[in-house]
Design an enzyme around this catalytic site. Structure first.
Site, PDB file in Angstrom:
ATOM      1  N   GLN A 120      10.090 -76.932 -58.491  1.00 46.13           N
ATOM      2  CA  GLN A 120      10.327 -77.495 -58.033  1.00 46.13           C
ATOM      3  C   GLN A 120      10.585 -76.187 -56.134  1.00 46.13           C
ATOM      4  OE1 GLN A 120      14.589 -77.643 -57.579  1.00 46.13           O
ATOM      5  NE2 GLN A 120      15.254 -78.833 -55.651  1.00 46.13           N
ATOM      6  N   HIS A 124      14.915 -84.585 -55.852  1.00 49.63           N
ATOM      7  CA  HIS A 124      14.161 -85.682 -56.193  1.00 49.63           C
ATOM      8  C   HIS A 124      13.270 -86.027 -57.140  1.00 49.63           C
ATOM      9  CE1 HIS A 124      11.816 -81.791 -54.967  1.00 49.63           C
ATOM     10  NE2 HIS A 124      11.005 -82.430 -55.240  1.00 49.63           N
TER      11      HIS A 124
HETATM   12  P1  5GP Z   1       8.428 -80.048 -55.646  1.00 47.27           P
HETATM   13  O1  5GP Z   1       7.682 -79.884 -56.484  1.00 47.27           O
HETATM   14  O2  5GP Z   1       9.314 -80.472 -55.249  1.00 47.27           O
HETATM   15  O3  5GP Z   1       8.968 -81.122 -57.133  1.00 47.27           O
HETATM   16  O4  5GP Z   1       8.017 -81.861 -54.801  1.00 47.27           O
HETATM   17  C1  5GP Z   1       8.301 -81.769 -53.485  1.00 47.27           C
HETATM   18  C2  5GP Z   1       7.007 -82.682 -52.588  1.00 47.27           C
HETATM   19  O5  5GP Z   1       7.615 -82.936 -51.364  1.00 47.27           O
HETATM   20  C3  5GP Z   1       6.112 -82.196 -52.944  1.00 47.27           C
HETATM   21  O6  5GP Z   1       5.044 -83.457 -53.710  1.00 47.27           O
HETATM   22  C4  5GP Z   1       5.368 -82.871 -51.522  1.00 47.27           C
HETATM   23  O7  5GP Z   1       4.071 -83.131 -50.718  1.00 47.27           O
HETATM   24  C5  5GP Z   1       6.650 -83.290 -51.059  1.00 47.27           C
HETATM   25  N1  5GP Z   1       6.815 -82.690 -49.134  1.00 47.27           N
HETATM   26  C6  5GP Z   1       6.990 -81.923 -48.631  1.00 47.27           C
HETATM   27  N2  5GP Z   1       7.676 -81.754 -47.032  1.00 47.27           N
HETATM   28  C7  5GP Z   1       7.493 -82.696 -47.550  1.00 47.27           C
HETATM   29  C8  5GP Z   1       7.539 -83.853 -45.947  1.00 47.27           C
HETATM   30  O8  5GP Z   1       7.719 -82.659 -44.897  1.00 47.27           O
HETATM   31  N3  5GP Z   1       6.996 -85.155 -46.097  1.00 47.27           N
HETATM   32  C9  5GP Z   1       6.914 -85.911 -47.417  1.00 47.27           C
HETATM   33  N4  5GP Z   1       7.367 -87.338 -46.786  1.00 47.27           N
HETATM   34  N5  5GP Z   1       6.842 -85.272 -48.151  1.00 47.27           N
HETATM   35  C10 5GP Z   1       6.940 -83.599 -48.583  1.00 47.27           C
END
Ligand code: 5GP
Ligand code: ZN
Length: 138
Positions: free
Chosen positions: A91, A97
């Protein structure tokens, strides 16, 4: 400051896919598959450990509807529904999310790790540990 709170409030722009009173969905900037969408609660919740079950239900209802719509729109053969909790689990953004990631054959987007091999004894031990703790959550 939480980037996903800012996105839900529209202080930071996003490619909005869906919105209701409790949930917001938008395209992930890094598209693991074309149509890769994130579904979030509007309220700030760090991860699954802080998420209440009523909100979880709403989020999954939205995820269920969007997975169907996105897959049809992208004309894909399948999708992954993914959620990371805690940095050890990958994460990066600390606002809960759910990822909806469209998949097509041979897209190279694979889960390489094929899992631990447990003995029957170990399976039973794990099952006992979880089911006994689960009673605390009923
Ligand atoms: P995690 O690794 O926390 O499960 O996923 C976070 C996701 O958020 C990543 O896939 C990354 O590309 C996306 N993300 C991070 N910052 C932003 C942003 O400012 N806008 C959008 N649309 N996606 C983001
Ligand atoms: Zn937040």
């Amino acid at each position: 400051m939480c980037i996903f709170c800012e996105i839900a409030k529209k202080s930071i722009p996003s490619y909005k896919i869906y919105e209701d009173v409790d949930c917001y969905a938008f395209l992930d900037l890094a598209q693991a598959g074309v149509g890769h969408t994130l579904v979030i609660p509007k309220q700030h919740v760090k991860n699954i450990y802080e998420l209440d079950e009523a909100t979880a239900g709403k989020l999954f209802e939205v995820t269920c509807r969007l997975a169907k719509a996105i897959s049809k729109a992208m004309n894909v053969e399948g999708c992954n529904i993914l959620n990371n909790n805690g940095s050890v689990a990958g994460q990066e953004v600390e606002h809960f999310h759910i990822h909806i990631i469209p998949r097509v054959a041979n897209d190279g987007n694979t889960f390489a790790f094929k899992g631990h091999h447990l003995t029957e004894e170990q399976f039973k031990e794990v099952k006992e540990k979880i089911t006994s703790i689960l009673k605390e959550y009923n």
